[in-house]
Write an enzyme that holds these catalytic residues in place. Structure first.
Site, PDB file in Angstrom:
ATOM      1  N   GLU A 113      -1.375   4.379   6.749  1.00  0.00           N
ATOM      2  CA  GLU A 113      -0.619   3.511   7.662  1.00  0.00           C
ATOM      3  C   GLU A 113      -0.951   2.095   7.243  1.00  0.00           C
ATOM      4  O   GLU A 113      -2.032   1.592   7.511  1.00  0.00           O
ATOM      5  CB  GLU A 113      -1.015   3.804   9.107  1.00  0.00           C
ATOM      6  CG  GLU A 113       0.015   3.341  10.111  1.00  0.00           C
ATOM      7  CD  GLU A 113      -0.307   1.975  10.679  1.00  0.00           C
ATOM      8  OE1 GLU A 113       0.287   0.991  10.166  1.00  0.00           O
ATOM      9  OE2 GLU A 113      -1.125   1.887  11.601  1.00  0.00           O
ATOM     10  N   CYS A 121       0.400  -4.450  12.836  1.00  0.00           N
ATOM     11  CA  CYS A 121       1.366  -4.212  11.760  1.00  0.00           C
ATOM     12  C   CYS A 121       2.762  -3.913  12.284  1.00  0.00           C
ATOM     13  O   CYS A 121       3.747  -4.017  11.546  1.00  0.00           O
ATOM     14  CB  CYS A 121       0.883  -3.072  10.868  1.00  0.00           C
ATOM     15  SG  CYS A 121       0.465  -1.583  11.786  1.00  0.00           S
ATOM     16  N   GLY A 157      -4.730   0.027   7.268  1.00  0.00           N
ATOM     17  CA  GLY A 157      -5.137  -1.283   6.782  1.00  0.00           C
ATOM     18  C   GLY A 157      -4.070  -1.881   5.892  1.00  0.00           C
ATOM     19  O   GLY A 157      -2.891  -1.507   5.967  1.00  0.00           O
ATOM     20  N   SER A 158      -4.488  -2.774   5.044  1.00  0.00           N
ATOM     21  CA  SER A 158      -3.531  -3.510   4.216  1.00  0.00           C
ATOM     22  C   SER A 158      -2.970  -2.637   3.101  1.00  0.00           C
ATOM     23  O   SER A 158      -3.612  -1.693   2.637  1.00  0.00           O
ATOM     24  CB  SER A 158      -4.208  -4.743   3.607  1.00  0.00           C
ATOM     25  OG  SER A 158      -5.140  -4.356   2.616  1.00  0.00           O
ATOM     26  N   THR A 159      -1.770  -2.981   2.664  1.00  0.00           N
ATOM     27  CA  THR A 159      -1.138  -2.249   1.573  1.00  0.00           C
ATOM     28  C   THR A 159      -1.951  -2.364   0.292  1.00  0.00           C
ATOM     29  O   THR A 159      -2.091  -1.385  -0.457  1.00  0.00           O
ATOM     30  CB  THR A 159       0.289  -2.771   1.351  1.00  0.00           C
ATOM     31  OG1 THR A 159       1.060  -2.510   2.541  1.00  0.00           O
ATOM     32  CG2 THR A 159       0.961  -2.097   0.171  1.00  0.00           C
ATOM     33  N   SER A 160      -2.517  -3.534   0.021  1.00  0.00           N
ATOM     34  CA  SER A 160      -3.272  -3.718  -1.224  1.00  0.00           C
ATOM     35  C   SER A 160      -4.483  -2.791  -1.275  1.00  0.00           C
ATOM     36  O   SER A 160      -4.756  -2.169  -2.308  1.00  0.00           O
ATOM     37  CB  SER A 160      -3.702  -5.179  -1.373  1.00  0.00           C
ATOM     38  OG  SER A 160      -4.511  -5.585  -0.279  1.00  0.00           O
ATOM     39  N   GLU A 212       3.040 -10.236   4.721  1.00  0.00           N
ATOM     40  CA  GLU A 212       2.454 -10.005   6.041  1.00  0.00           C
ATOM     41  C   GLU A 212       1.383 -11.064   6.317  1.00  0.00           C
ATOM     42  O   GLU A 212       0.405 -11.178   5.582  1.00  0.00           O
ATOM     43  CB  GLU A 212       1.836  -8.610   6.110  1.00  0.00           C
ATOM     44  CG  GLU A 212       1.315  -8.263   7.489  1.00  0.00           C
ATOM     45  CD  GLU A 212       0.799  -6.837   7.578  1.00  0.00           C
ATOM     46  OE1 GLU A 212       0.994  -6.195   8.621  1.00  0.00           O
ATOM     47  OE2 GLU A 212       0.171  -6.366   6.599  1.00  0.00           O
ATOM     48  N   GLY A 254      -4.786  -0.022   0.511  1.00  0.00           N
ATOM     49  CA  GLY A 254      -4.236   1.323   0.488  1.00  0.00           C
ATOM     50  C   GLY A 254      -3.847   1.772  -0.909  1.00  0.00           C
ATOM     51  O   GLY A 254      -4.045   2.938  -1.281  1.00  0.00           O
ATOM     52  N   LYS A 305     -15.405   5.762   8.559  1.00  0.00           N
ATOM     53  CA  LYS A 305     -15.881   4.481   8.044  1.00  0.00           C
ATOM     54  C   LYS A 305     -15.126   3.396   8.816  1.00  0.00           C
ATOM     55  O   LYS A 305     -13.982   3.093   8.520  1.00  0.00           O
ATOM     56  CB  LYS A 305     -15.629   4.392   6.527  1.00  0.00           C
ATOM     57  CG  LYS A 305     -16.383   3.235   5.861  1.00  0.00           C
ATOM     58  CD  LYS A 305     -15.680   1.924   6.056  1.00  0.00           C
ATOM     59  CE  LYS A 305     -16.479   0.765   5.478  1.00  0.00           C
ATOM     60  NZ  LYS A 305     -15.820  -0.532   5.817  1.00  0.00           N
TER      61      LYS A 305
END
Length: 487
Positions: free
Chosen positions: A259, A293, A237-240, A392, A242, A184
């Site tokens: 990651e 990142c 991608g972003s922590t949120s 970030e 993830g 995706k």
């Protein structure tokens, strides 16, 4: 650049999307690059089911056969190198050098690396164990074998900043280990991933082994995660985002490789080569326009060299040409979208309100005409409690925080929710290594921003779960099985 409307790739067939198409926009010109397919939830599930059906056969293919397909795919990516790089540049806004050297070239190189990886041993002998007689049976010597087995169906959700290297770093090792994949791509630049699928199809990958489904709606990614046919999710991608993916994976115990975000600390000690430090830190301004990142965005500098470092970073930023990524001499291209440009600019304004001093940048570059450009920006007089220091930003923005002694520098570096890659600059290598060992980060660069591409890559804390790159990626896409027998 415009292309015919792209179709989905499901079970070896190019399939019309159920929910139509959406426009992919060139960040440099704001023109339409092409039309990407909008998959339905049912089509994503169909792709995962195809991958499930293909897994039984693909997982039992000879490693040499998997290696040959990955090698042929790399040849085909290289054959169409310039066209692939032009598309990647149009989608992502990367400069010509980055699109060619760091996107397509690295993508092809990763397929070659994991063609070799498919041939790496998956079995490892465990030392024999002598067991006394007891409830478990007679006395004897028991041998054991640790075997790496493929996980199954892997969903690969990729980032927008590198539409070649990032997908290749997931797809190639997953296939090498005998997994099948549902890919995706990021909604901003998915067309390059379909080019990768074309190369794999031409290289002879069997139907269902590789499936690509895209969409601008969140439902597409959600379906790729929650499908009952998916065994593992690999996400960059972003922590949120993830965190939300991890919550869904946890319900059915899907394996994860995450990651996520970073706020890399660059610890500059008072005996550092400042020119070397500036050259490394300055890549935050230039490399992917700071949309990476691993960037050293959070500069922690010992007070004795603080003013000198600010002066050199300011001068460095002043030399960087911002503009058309296709133009010779451009160093800083656009960011991915108008929304992301607005987000970066809002952080700069927030920094001003928090008390940071804008040393350079902070204004939209003029005249740029069309395109989503952000000037390289340096914020000084920062403290570690400011949001611009803690969060970030993912753009060409560097923040600088002074410290007095080594202990304080280490404490500031570790006072972060993130822990992906940190950096240390010092003229004393022993001192630099001493500091590096105390940093809570998955990687540390000592007097360099360079990477060893066989070293494990991943983050501490909210920067991720698991490790990949080199053979570690093969491990990430496998399960360990123990086989025990009496000797």
């Amino acid at each position: 650049m415009t292309t015919a409307p792209q179709r989905l790739f499901i079970d070896g067939e190019w399939t019309e999307p159920a929910d139509g198409h959406y426009e992919v926009v060139d960040p440099a010109t704001e023109e339409t690059v092409g039309l990407a397919p909008e998959a339905s939830r049912a089509q994503v599930y169909e792709a995962a089911a195809a991958a499930r059906d293909a897994f039984a056969t693909w997982s039992r293919t000879r490693p040499e056969e998997r290696a040959a397909i990955l090698d042929r795919a790399a040849d085909l990516m290289q054959r169409d190198f310039l066209a692939n790089a032009a598309l990647a540049q149009a989608e992502s806004g990367a400069t010509t050098g980055t699109a060619r050297g760091m996107q397509v070239a690295v993508g092809a190189a990763r397929f070659r690396r994991y063609a070799k990886g498919a041939l790496e041993p998956v079995e490892e002998a465990v030392p024999p164990q002598i067991n006394e007689a007891g409830p478990m049976g007679r006395a004897g010597i028991f041998g054991a074998l640790a075997v790496r087995q493929p996980v199954g169906v892997v969903t690969c959700i990729t980032s927008y900043n590198n539409p070649w290297a990032n997908p290749a770093g997931k797809i190639a090792p997953a296939l090498a280990m005998g997994n099948t994949v549902v890919v995706k791509p990021a909604p901003q630049d998915p067309l390059s991933v379909y080019r990768m699928a074309e190369a794999l199809a031409e290289a002879g990958v069997p139907a269902g082994v590789v499936n690509v489904v895209s969409g601008s709606a969140p439902e597409v990614g959600e379906a790729a995660v929650d499908s009952p046919d998916v065994d593992m999710v690999s996400f960059t991608g972003s922590t949120s985002v993830g965190q939300r993916i991890a919550e869904v994976c946890g319900r059915s115990m899907k394996r994860q490789l995450m990651e996520l975000g970073g706020k890399g600390a660059a610890v500059v000690l008072d005996d550092a080569d400042l020119d070397s430090a500036v050259a490394g830190i300055g890549t935050t301004f230039s490399f992917y326009s700071g949309q990476i990142c691993t960037a050293p965005t959070r500069v922690l500098v010992q007070r004795g060299v603080h003013d000198a470092l600010i002066e050199k970073l300011t001068a460095y930023a002043g030399y960087l040409t911002v503009g058309d990524p296709r133009a010779k001499g451009t160093v800083v291209g656009p960011v991915i979208s108008a929304a992301h440009r607005d987000r970066i600019e809002s952080y700069v304004e927030l920094g001003r309100k928090e008390g940071a001093r804008v040393v350079t940048g902070g204004e939209r570059p003029e005249p740029t005409g069309r395109g989503f450009y952000v000037a390289p920006t340096l914020l000084a007089d920062c403290t570690n409690d400011m949001r611009v220091v803690r969060e970030e930003i993912f753009g060409p923005v560097v923040v600088v925080v002074p410290f007095d002694d080594e202990e304080e520098g280490i404490a500031l570096a570790n006072d972060s929710d993130y822990g992906l890659i940190d950096y240390v600059w010092s003229g004393d290598v022993a001192r630099a290594f001493r500091v590096a060992r105390r940093l809570r980060a998955g990687g540390v660069g000592v007097n360099t921003i360079g990477r060893n591409m066989e070293a494990p890559f991943g983050g501490f804390k909210r920067s991720g779960v698991g490790r990949d790159v080199g053979s570690y990626a093969l491990h990430a896409y496998s399960e360990m099985q123990s086989i025990v027998w009496p000797g």
